[in-house]
Motif scaffolding. Structure first.
Motif, PDB file in Angstrom:
ATOM      1  N   ALA A 211      -4.846  -6.406  -4.547  1.00  0.00           N
ATOM      2  CA  ALA A 211      -5.523  -5.679  -4.888  1.00  0.00           C
ATOM      3  C   ALA A 211      -6.848  -5.602  -4.847  1.00  0.00           C
ATOM      4  CB  ALA A 211      -5.387  -4.836  -6.131  1.00  0.00           C
ATOM      5  N   ALA A 212      -7.264  -7.027  -4.287  1.00  0.00           N
ATOM      6  CA  ALA A 212      -8.869  -7.734  -4.026  1.00  0.00           C
ATOM      7  C   ALA A 212      -8.448  -7.618  -2.138  1.00  0.00           C
ATOM      8  CB  ALA A 212      -8.826  -8.555  -4.663  1.00  0.00           C
TER       9      ALA A 212
ATOM     10  N   GLU B 231      -8.785  -4.035  -1.320  1.00  0.00           N
ATOM     11  CA  GLU B 231     -10.194  -3.047  -1.617  1.00  0.00           C
ATOM     12  C   GLU B 231     -11.251  -3.402  -0.644  1.00  0.00           C
ATOM     13  OE1 GLU B 231     -13.960  -3.003  -4.368  1.00  0.00           O
ATOM     14  OE2 GLU B 231     -11.512  -4.576  -5.052  1.00  0.00           O
ATOM     15  N   GLU B 232     -10.998  -5.196   0.021  1.00  0.00           N
ATOM     16  CA  GLU B 232     -11.258  -5.850   1.327  1.00  0.00           C
ATOM     17  C   GLU B 232     -11.030  -4.933   2.687  1.00  0.00           C
ATOM     18  OE1 GLU B 232     -11.108  -9.818   1.100  1.00  0.00           O
ATOM     19  OE2 GLU B 232     -12.490 -10.307  -0.478  1.00  0.00           O
TER      20      GLU B 232
ATOM     21  N   GLU C 242     -10.072  -2.470   3.182  1.00  0.00           N
ATOM     22  CA  GLU C 242     -10.801  -0.772   3.215  1.00  0.00           C
ATOM     23  C   GLU C 242     -11.980  -0.521   3.976  1.00  0.00           C
ATOM     24  OE1 GLU C 242     -10.166   3.463   0.634  1.00  0.00           O
ATOM     25  OE2 GLU C 242      -9.515   1.425  -0.308  1.00  0.00           O
ATOM     26  N   GLN C 243     -12.468  -1.449   2.573  1.00  0.00           N
ATOM     27  CA  GLN C 243     -14.276  -1.516   3.032  1.00  0.00           C
ATOM     28  C   GLN C 243     -14.523  -1.416   4.625  1.00  0.00           C
ATOM     29  OE1 GLN C 243     -15.796  -3.734   0.266  1.00  0.00           O
ATOM     30  NE2 GLN C 243     -15.403  -3.047  -1.331  1.00  0.00           N
TER      31      GLN C 243
ATOM     32  N   GLN D  19       1.170  -0.671   0.018  1.00  0.00           N
ATOM     33  CA  GLN D  19      -0.131  -0.059   0.260  1.00  0.00           C
ATOM     34  C   GLN D  19       0.667   1.477   0.606  1.00  0.00           C
ATOM     35  OE1 GLN D  19      -2.703   0.624  -0.688  1.00  0.00           O
ATOM     36  NE2 GLN D  19      -3.506   2.202   0.276  1.00  0.00           N
TER      37      GLN D  19
END
Length: 676
Positions: free
Chosen positions: A570-571, A574-575, A577-578, A311
């Protein structure tokens, strides 16, 4: 006679310092900040670290005690090292003495300085007997264009430059480190290079390579398996600036290196860089802080970087350098195939396709590796008649069957028992092992391939000192046809004749309660896959990785087949961050231990009420996943914040309140916890 007052940190859980009086006739020997001193503490005499010297003190004269002796034989620890320890103490919420003193060699902290004086004498003799310092190196291999660009970037970096070296397995990251170090030492012969590796068993191979490449350069190694006298000698060589290259595990990040010019953290993603007892620090994070403090480059190398580092690279905080090709010409990444263990019949835990692949490698004189991160013969012994299983009486865990030793052993509290002849509950004599560990796989392979030379490498087979190194040397020397191993064999080893990797049971990590489990599984699988095909195949065939799984459609395996860490990262990011999970938030974990679980939970509930949180979330206390270990019950309380400064401010106030509490519950605080 001159009277001075010194403030000293000692290795105690008390969050304060102690003032002492120094009176000496020799003005040439005066106490200094960073110096070690023998001081009285209660009825004991201990080594303390001088953190301040002044001509006055607020302590009443009748309460002052005298410094017994100064460790004037060596230069004081440098201010930069003191600042590193202060930062670690502040960030990880520990007293300075508990940070600074334990990271020094035990021989340096002895009351009598005999070992210190002997070590200094040997170092002086070695220094006077050696030739003039030289950074001449043996001939280095040619680099491919990507490696050369990486070396140029590392060697030319000025000031604090955090670099993420993202190189696929076998891309020659180690060669980049060595040639960058050579360039750095050629530019500044007095400079020191620190190279960190995650595990002790990775040091012999790398140390041999470093010494061969730099025959005239003094090298020191620092890790916990060194004899104490040897560790003292290596530490002194680093502290005195004699050692130009220092290789070590996580504890080496806290070594005194007065002329440090470059830090390398190899396999930076590895969980082993996080200390799990005492000062629960991250060596990788302290390496980055230390590089920033000194204004020097730090290189974080990995084929599967931590999501935190990835990141940072994505946002531009770290510079990313890619090595996307294998270093050996014509050496290709292995083909990864998924074997559906739900649809294919298993024989002794292996599919027919895997058995055929092993047989083909044996016929070609090539090596195979079977990876199973579960040691012992079987995870549990059971009775089909009544359902009894071999639970540990002291832990909420199974006792693992070790058939060759005729024992059941708990891998958490180390309790051992003889294998019962009959079921303890119903008397049934037909007790059966459930599941497979490395010992059972070894037994199965010996029956299927009786002519093969089979070697098992795990924590059980490498207990004796030097046994792990001897085992790996046997593999490198071609004395092994089939290697069976746990995570010990998954990274860092360059097996030139290994063309097949079989992964037996990776599925448990797919559904773990720990949100980091998938990240670790992907890294583990990609690392172990990278052991295959590291040299060019003579007949042009491709090496293979066969993974047995009941979930071949899982997205993790799709990214793994494509050797695409970026897609996987990336996947998962994203999880995260959500869900508001690291690296998008910051955490601390308060753990409590008591004889009764309700006592641990009650303490945590009370702790949660001590300080009013501001920009901080305090979650409910819960039992730990492994609730009981050695008859001690464990619970935890998670604290989170989107702001690191807000979390740190809360923790400072919270720790003061916690230390003021009167309780029989044992508790510890971990900042940036590795396991939830």
């Amino acid at each position: 006679m001159r009277c001075l007052f010194v403030q000293t940190a000692v290795d105690t859980p008390l969050d304060n310092y102690f003032d002492y009086r120094w009176t000496g006739d020799d003005d040439a020997v005066l106490p200094a900040v960073g110096q070690l001193a023998l001081v009285p503490l209660g009825k004991r005499e201990v080594i303390g670290l001088i953190v301040a010297v002044s001509e006055q003190t607020e302590v009443p004269p009748e309460r002052l005690r005298d410094v017994i002796a100064l460790r004037a034989q060596i230069p004081p620890l440098p201010e930069t090292w003191m600042a590193l320890c202060r930062f670690a103490a502040t960030y990880y919420q520990r007293p300075l003495g508990e940070v600074a003193l334990p990271c020094l060699p035990k021989k340096l902290r002895e009351q009598k300085p005999l070992a210190l004086e002997r070590a200094l004498k040997k170092l002086a003799q070695a220094s006077s007997a050696s030739a003039e310092p030289s950074v001449a190196t043996s001939e280095a291999p040619m680099l491919n264009p990507a490696q050369q660009q990486a070396v140029d970037a590392l060697a030319d970096a000025n000031g604090f430059t955090p670099i993420l070296l993202h190189g696929i397995t076998g891309s020659g990251k180690t060669e980049v480190y060595l040639q960058a170090a050579a360039r750095r030492l050629a530019q500044s012969p007095e400079a020191q290079i620190l190279i960190l590796v995650p595990e002790i068993n990775l040091t012999p191979q790398l140390e041999a390579g470093i010494r061969a490449r730099f025959p005239a350069v003094p090298v020191a190694t620092l890790h916990s398996q060194l004899a104490e006298t040897e560790r003292l000698r290596h530490w002194l060589a680093a502290h005195l600036g004699q050692a130009k290259i220092v290789l070590g595990t996580r504890l080496a990040v806290l070594a005194s290196l007065p002329k440090l010019a470059l830090i390398v953290v190899d396999e930076e993603h590895d969980p082993s860089y996080k200390q799990q007892e005492g000062l629960r620090y991250s060596a990788r994070d302290l390496a980055v802080w230390r590089a920033n403090q000194l204004g020097i480059p730090v290189v974080l190398g990995s084929a599967t970087p931590s999501l935190e580092s990835w990141q940072h690279a994505q946002t531009g905080r770290y510079r990313k350098i890619e090595l996307s090709e294998r270093a050996v010409q014509d050496a290709a990444l292995p083909a990864i195939r998924l074997l559906d263990s739900g649809r294919n019949q298993l024989t002794d835990g292996m599919t027919a396709a895997l058995m055929a692949a092993i047989k083909a490698r044996l016929e070609r004189g090539e090596q195979s590796l079977l990876f199973l991160n579960r040691r012992g013969y079987a995870p549990v012994l059971s009775c089909d008649a009544c359902g009894w299983v071999s639970n540990c009486p002291r832990c909420t865990a199974f006792m693992v069957l070790h058939l060759s030793e005729r024992k059941l052993r708990c891998h958490h509290c180390s309790l051992e028992m003889r294998i019962p002849r009959t079921c303890p509950t119903c008397g049934n004599v037909d007790l059966q092992p459930l599941g497979r560990g490395t010992q059972r796989v070894e037994e199965s392979l010996q029956s299927h391939f009786p002519q093969a030379r089979i070697l098992r490498i795990d924590a059980d087979s490498t207990r004796r000192k030097g046994s792990a190194q001897a085992a790996f040397e046997a593999v490198h020397d071609g004395e092994v046809d089939i290697l069976i191993g746990t995570q010990m064999v998954a990274k860092g080893h360059d097996f030139q004749n290994l063309t097949l990797v079989g992964v037996l049971n990776p599925d448990t990590a797919l559904f773990s309660h720990d949100y980091r489990a998938s990240e670790r599984l992907f890294a583990q699988l990609m690392q172990v896959a990278g052991r295959a095909g590291r040299s060019a195949q003579k007949d042009g065939s491709q090496s293979e990785v066969l993974i047995q799984t009941r979930y071949p459609q899982h997205p993790l395996f799709a990214a793994l087949k494509a050797h695409d860490y970026g897609v996987f990262a990336a996947a998962v990011l994203e999880e995260r961050e959500q869900a508001g999970l690291p690296p998008f938030c910051h955490q601390a974990l308060l753990r409590a231990e008591a004889k009764e679980l309700q006592d641990a939970l009650a303490f945590l509930q009370q702790a949660a009420q001590l300080v009013a949180p501001e920009s901080v979330t305090i979650n409910d206390p819960i039992p730990m996943a492994l609730t009981r270990v050695a008859n001690v019950c464990r619970a935890q309380l998670l604290v989170e914040s989107a702001s690191r400064p807000a979390l740190q401010a809360f923790l400072r106030e919270w720790m003061a309140a916690l230390r003021a509490m009167k309780t029989r519950v044992r508790w510890t605080l971990e900042v940036d916890p590795a396991d939830i």
